[in-house]
Design a protein around this motif. Sequence first.
Motif, PDB file in Angstrom:
ATOM      1  N   GLY A   3      70.834   8.178  80.243  1.00 21.19           N
ATOM      2  CA  GLY A   3      69.426   8.281  79.725  1.00 21.19           C
ATOM      3  C   GLY A   3      69.378   7.994  77.716  1.00 21.19           C
ATOM      4  O   GLY A   3      68.714   6.916  77.617  1.00 21.19           O
ATOM      5  N   PHE A   4      70.657   8.686  77.494  1.00 26.21           N
ATOM      6  CA  PHE A   4      70.277   8.285  76.248  1.00 26.21           C
ATOM      7  C   PHE A   4      70.716   6.594  75.427  1.00 26.21           C
ATOM      8  O   PHE A   4      70.746   6.063  74.454  1.00 26.21           O
ATOM      9  N   ALA A   5      71.640   6.759  75.983  1.00 27.98           N
ATOM     10  CA  ALA A   5      72.709   5.186  75.458  1.00 27.98           C
ATOM     11  C   ALA A   5      71.568   3.887  75.895  1.00 27.98           C
ATOM     12  O   ALA A   5      71.466   3.626  75.497  1.00 27.98           O
ATOM     13  N   ASN A   6      70.217   4.697  76.941  1.00 29.80           N
ATOM     14  CA  ASN A   6      70.101   3.445  77.541  1.00 29.80           C
ATOM     15  C   ASN A   6      68.659   3.730  76.277  1.00 29.80           C
ATOM     16  O   ASN A   6      67.916   2.526  75.813  1.00 29.80           O
ATOM     17  N   ASP A   7      68.319   4.638  75.390  1.00 37.85           N
ATOM     18  CA  ASP A   7      67.507   4.806  74.683  1.00 37.85           C
ATOM     19  C   ASP A   7      67.353   4.360  73.305  1.00 37.85           C
ATOM     20  O   ASP A   7      66.797   3.466  72.767  1.00 37.85           O
ATOM     21  N   VAL A   8      69.241   4.381  73.007  1.00 39.25           N
ATOM     22  CA  VAL A   8      69.595   3.142  71.631  1.00 39.25           C
ATOM     23  C   VAL A   8      69.645   2.356  71.701  1.00 39.25           C
ATOM     24  O   VAL A   8      69.746   1.336  70.976  1.00 39.25           O
ATOM     25  N   ASN A   9      69.692   2.011  72.876  1.00 41.28           N
ATOM     26  CA  ASN A   9      70.271   0.141  73.484  1.00 41.28           C
ATOM     27  C   ASN A   9      68.676  -0.102  73.231  1.00 41.28           C
ATOM     28  O   ASN A   9      68.133  -1.287  72.154  1.00 41.28           O
ATOM     29  N   ALA A  10      67.496   0.341  73.298  1.00 41.85           N
ATOM     30  CA  ALA A  10      66.097  -0.588  73.795  1.00 41.85           C
ATOM     31  C   ALA A  10      65.822  -0.238  72.198  1.00 41.85           C
ATOM     32  O   ALA A  10      65.400  -1.174  71.785  1.00 41.85           O
ATOM     33  N   ASP A  11      65.871   1.217  71.679  1.00 40.73           N
ATOM     34  CA  ASP A  11      65.660   1.076  70.537  1.00 40.73           C
ATOM     35  C   ASP A  11      65.383   0.645  69.700  1.00 40.73           C
ATOM     36  O   ASP A  11      65.094  -0.503  68.029  1.00 40.73           O
ATOM     37  N   GLN A  12      67.135   0.418  69.175  1.00 38.89           N
ATOM     38  CA  GLN A  12      68.129  -0.770  68.339  1.00 38.89           C
ATOM     39  C   GLN A  12      67.685  -2.270  68.277  1.00 38.89           C
ATOM     40  O   GLN A  12      67.419  -2.968  67.801  1.00 38.89           O
ATOM     41  N   ARG A  13      67.346  -3.063  69.875  1.00 41.42           N
ATOM     42  CA  ARG A  13      66.642  -4.135  69.854  1.00 41.42           C
ATOM     43  C   ARG A  13      65.875  -4.112  68.949  1.00 41.42           C
ATOM     44  O   ARG A  13      65.424  -5.545  69.281  1.00 41.42           O
ATOM     45  N   ALA A  14      64.856  -3.418  70.126  1.00 34.69           N
ATOM     46  CA  ALA A  14      63.197  -3.020  69.024  1.00 34.69           C
ATOM     47  C   ALA A  14      63.160  -3.515  67.961  1.00 34.69           C
ATOM     48  O   ALA A  14      63.008  -4.211  66.755  1.00 34.69           O
ATOM     49  N   GLU A  15      64.197  -2.743  66.713  1.00 33.59           N
ATOM     50  CA  GLU A  15      64.261  -2.649  65.820  1.00 33.59           C
ATOM     51  C   GLU A  15      65.285  -3.899  65.278  1.00 33.59           C
ATOM     52  O   GLU A  15      64.358  -4.573  64.137  1.00 33.59           O
ATOM     53  N   ILE A  16      66.491  -4.372  65.927  1.00 33.64           N
ATOM     54  CA  ILE A  16      66.707  -5.855  64.960  1.00 33.64           C
ATOM     55  C   ILE A  16      65.478  -7.029  65.225  1.00 33.64           C
ATOM     56  O   ILE A  16      65.300  -7.717  64.661  1.00 33.64           O
ATOM     57  N   ARG A  17      64.287  -6.842  66.310  1.00 33.68           N
ATOM     58  CA  ARG A  17      63.772  -8.007  66.536  1.00 33.68           C
ATOM     59  C   ARG A  17      62.499  -8.071  65.907  1.00 33.68           C
ATOM     60  O   ARG A  17      62.180  -8.783  64.580  1.00 33.68           O
ATOM     61  N   ARG A  18      62.224  -6.588  65.188  1.00 32.77           N
ATOM     62  CA  ARG A  18      61.415  -6.027  64.003  1.00 32.77           C
ATOM     63  C   ARG A  18      62.103  -6.560  62.373  1.00 32.77           C
ATOM     64  O   ARG A  18      61.602  -7.317  62.052  1.00 32.77           O
ATOM     65  N   MET A  19      63.428  -6.320  62.087  1.00 32.64           N
ATOM     66  CA  MET A  19      63.905  -6.467  60.912  1.00 32.64           C
ATOM     67  C   MET A  19      64.158  -7.917  60.675  1.00 32.64           C
ATOM     68  O   MET A  19      64.261  -8.500  59.810  1.00 32.64           O
ATOM     69  N   GLN A  20      64.361  -9.181  61.819  1.00 31.48           N
ATOM     70  CA  GLN A  20      65.050 -10.055  62.368  1.00 31.48           C
ATOM     71  C   GLN A  20      62.867 -10.707  61.643  1.00 31.48           C
ATOM     72  O   GLN A  20      62.869 -12.252  60.874  1.00 31.48           O
ATOM     73  N   ALA A  21      61.601 -10.217  61.916  1.00 32.38           N
ATOM     74  CA  ALA A  21      60.596 -10.979  61.568  1.00 32.38           C
ATOM     75  C   ALA A  21      60.180 -10.649  60.485  1.00 32.38           C
ATOM     76  O   ALA A  21      59.676 -11.735  59.834  1.00 32.38           O
ATOM     77  N   LEU A  22      60.816  -9.362  59.889  1.00 35.74           N
ATOM     78  CA  LEU A  22      60.430  -9.751  58.639  1.00 35.74           C
ATOM     79  C   LEU A  22      61.387 -10.193  57.403  1.00 35.74           C
ATOM     80  O   LEU A  22      60.482 -10.054  56.376  1.00 35.74           O
ATOM     81  N   LEU A  23      62.734 -10.088  58.167  1.00 36.22           N
ATOM     82  CA  LEU A  23      63.282 -11.204  57.034  1.00 36.22           C
ATOM     83  C   LEU A  23      62.820 -12.142  56.331  1.00 36.22           C
ATOM     84  O   LEU A  23      63.054 -13.051  55.876  1.00 36.22           O
ATOM     85  N   GLU A  24      62.459 -13.038  57.780  1.00 32.66           N
ATOM     86  CA  GLU A  24      61.530 -14.587  57.603  1.00 32.66           C
ATOM     87  C   GLU A  24      60.073 -14.814  56.883  1.00 32.66           C
ATOM     88  O   GLU A  24      60.061 -15.179  55.959  1.00 32.66           O
TER      89      GLU A  24
END
Length: 186
Positions: free
Chosen positions: A162-183
């Motif tokens: 569960g922890f590893a799945n949460d890390v996976n989901a959180d990191q992916r969501a933050e990557i998407r947010r950072m990519q949008a912010l980078l633009e």
Amino acid sequence: MTVALVSLLVLLCPALQAQSAKPDTTRRGYSEADVRFMQGMIGHHAQALVMAALVPSHSANADLRLLAEKIDVSQRDEIATMRRWLRARNEALPDSSSHQHQHELMPGMLTEAELEQLGSARGSAFDRLFLTFMIRHHEGALTMVARLFSSAGAAQEPEIAGFANDVNADQRAEIRRMQALLETIP
């Protein structure tokens, strides 16, 4: 680049298979890969905290400041969770306060030179560099999660899965947010 990556995986595949084909059966409910993941991720998260701590003094971007606060809170909470998990199993805790994590480069980790480069930047140059480095850092965490799930006998305990799945989901969501912010950064 894809051909090089596939070639590297082909070369490493026998070694990885030999390593992952031997599940650790000396522990009940968790594997050595689980322990390595938790220990390594503590150091990985600790470097994200170092990076996020630079934002208030290096950036005027309100969205980036909010992102850094979220990263700080979530990574601290996850470090506490990982430390509790390791303590409950009488496993060694890494020393994340000594910057030792910076010398044991895991996927996505910044080098000392990159940390210095980030620390020297200000304004939009800092914002762009921070986002670029933090995206790479988060992608490294995704690599660590993938390695955990590909290890024989790993992530069988519901808490670590569960922890590893949460890390996976959180990191992916933050990557998407950072990519949008980078633009939006000039």
